[in-house]
Write an enzyme that holds these catalytic residues in place. Structure first.
Site, PDB file in Angstrom:
ATOM      1  N   GLY A   1       0.822  -1.206   0.000  1.00 32.99           N
ATOM      2  CA  GLY A   1       0.000   0.000   0.000  1.00 32.99           C
ATOM      3  C   GLY A   1       0.852   1.250   0.000  1.00 32.99           C
ATOM      4  O   GLY A   1       0.565   2.209   0.722  1.00 32.99           O
TER       5      GLY A   1
ATOM      6  N   TYR B   1     -13.277  -3.032  10.762  1.00 36.70           N
ATOM      7  CA  TYR B   1     -11.948  -2.411  10.781  1.00 36.70           C
ATOM      8  C   TYR B   1     -11.242  -2.671  12.111  1.00 36.70           C
ATOM      9  O   TYR B   1     -10.063  -3.041  12.149  1.00 36.70           O
ATOM     10  CB  TYR B   1     -12.094  -0.914  10.531  1.00 36.70           C
ATOM     11  CG  TYR B   1     -10.780  -0.178  10.350  1.00 36.70           C
ATOM     12  CD1 TYR B   1     -10.020  -0.351   9.203  1.00 36.70           C
ATOM     13  CD2 TYR B   1     -10.316   0.708  11.315  1.00 36.70           C
ATOM     14  CE1 TYR B   1      -8.823   0.322   9.026  1.00 36.70           C
ATOM     15  CE2 TYR B   1      -9.124   1.395  11.146  1.00 36.70           C
ATOM     16  CZ  TYR B   1      -8.378   1.199   9.998  1.00 36.70           C
ATOM     17  OH  TYR B   1      -7.198   1.869   9.835  1.00 36.70           O
TER      18      TYR B   1
ATOM     19  N   ARG C   1       0.087   5.736  -1.677  1.00 39.08           N
ATOM     20  CA  ARG C   1      -0.675   6.887  -1.161  1.00 39.08           C
ATOM     21  C   ARG C   1      -0.699   6.861   0.367  1.00 39.08           C
ATOM     22  O   ARG C   1      -0.336   5.880   0.996  1.00 39.08           O
ATOM     23  CB  ARG C   1      -2.104   6.869  -1.715  1.00 39.08           C
ATOM     24  CG  ARG C   1      -2.887   5.636  -1.324  1.00 39.08           C
ATOM     25  CD  ARG C   1      -4.167   5.488  -2.115  1.00 39.08           C
ATOM     26  NE  ARG C   1      -5.068   6.618  -1.896  1.00 39.08           N
ATOM     27  CZ  ARG C   1      -6.249   6.755  -2.499  1.00 39.08           C
ATOM     28  NH1 ARG C   1      -6.647   5.837  -3.368  1.00 39.08           N
ATOM     29  NH2 ARG C   1      -7.022   7.781  -2.230  1.00 39.08           N
TER      30      ARG C   1
ATOM     31  N   LYS D   1      -7.725  -4.739  12.691  1.00 36.63           N
ATOM     32  CA  LYS D   1      -6.533  -4.096  13.252  1.00 36.63           C
ATOM     33  C   LYS D   1      -6.135  -4.676  14.610  1.00 36.63           C
ATOM     34  O   LYS D   1      -4.954  -4.734  14.945  1.00 36.63           O
ATOM     35  CB  LYS D   1      -6.763  -2.585  13.356  1.00 36.63           C
ATOM     36  CG  LYS D   1      -6.861  -1.885  11.993  1.00 36.63           C
ATOM     37  CD  LYS D   1      -5.607  -2.083  11.158  1.00 36.63           C
ATOM     38  CE  LYS D   1      -5.607  -1.237   9.904  1.00 36.63           C
ATOM     39  NZ  LYS D   1      -4.354  -1.381   9.114  1.00 36.63           N
TER      40      LYS D   1
END
Length: 245
Positions: free
Chosen positions: A10, A153, A13, A157
């Site tokens: 990733g 999410y 950006r 995480k």
């Protein structure tokens, strides 16, 4: 002296891009994975090559184990052994649980958690054989502190934190270090979509009263990759303005 080769997922950006730039400035050779705009990735590479840095981009879907393993094989063949890995690739698909369909749940878990597994699984054997290697997983304060509307999410995480700690214990005897960073609200494309009213409410929760910057995250990742952190493994460093204090 040969430059240490770091792979960043990733990396085109946001936080990933900031990490790529920081590592290049600290004299690493960097390869990064991206799964989006080829033009954006190519522009980043072009700009950094003009500055004399060693950077290459590889399009890869971290959700696809076969794609990941083949891409990492290609990277090592073209650019040499990988010394360090930064697992940064991640997405959000926020919804309250009662409104969340399985597609949103699976997409976030497959990218943020399974994606990290795919990349580490594809590279860990080479680390063990060489008896050296460093992994930094980019988790989030959402992996430590519950966030409404982010069950997928937060799960991904917090799972990444458990993965980090377990793998650190498992691989320490091979000279491999595994740590994580947990950024809070960082000024990126992902957070720019939040409306100003919600942002102000968020800032009230942060002791430092503001969001962080990519430039405040990237040096901590570089530190964990460096020899200065040679006795640090299995740890999670929060970079959040005090929100989890």
């Amino acid at each position: 002296m040969e430059k240490k080769h770091i792979l960043v997922t990733g990396g085109a950006r946001g936080i990933g891009k900031g990490i790529v730039k920081e590592l290049l400035q600290k004299n690493y050779k960097v390869s990064f994975l991206y799964c989006g705009s080829k033009d954006r990735a190519d522009l980043l590479v072009e700009n950094q090559l003009k500055k004399g840095y060693e950077l290459a981009a590889y399009q890869c879907n971290v959700k696809d184990y076969t794609d990941v393993s083949q891409t990492i094989k290609k990277i090592t063949e073209e650019r040499g052994d990988i010394y360090g890995l930064v697992n940064n690739a991640g997405i959000t698909e926020d919804r309250s649980l009662f409104l969340m369909d399985k597609t949103r749940w699976d997409s976030v878990l497959d990218t943020n958690l399974n994606g990290a597994f795919h990349v580490i699984k594809s590279i860990i054997t080479s680390f063990i054989k060489r008896k050296k290697g460093v992994i930094v997983n980019v988790s989030s304060v959402a992996g430590i502190k519950g966030m409404a509307g982010q069950t997928n999410y937060c799960t991904s995480k917090s799972g990444l934190i458990g993965f980090t700690k377990s793998l650190a214990v498992e691989t320490a005897k091979y000279g491999i270090r595994v740590n994580a960073v947990a950024p809070g609200y960082i000024n990126t494309d992902m957070t720019s979509a939040i409306n100003e009213k919600v942002k102000k409410e968020i800032y009230h929760q942060i002791p430092m009263g503001r969001e962080g910057t990519v430039e405040e995250v990237a040096p901590i990742v570089e530190l964990l990759l460096s020899d200065a952190a040679s006795y640090i493994t299995g740890q999670v460093i929060s970079i959040d303005g005090g929100i989890t204090a």
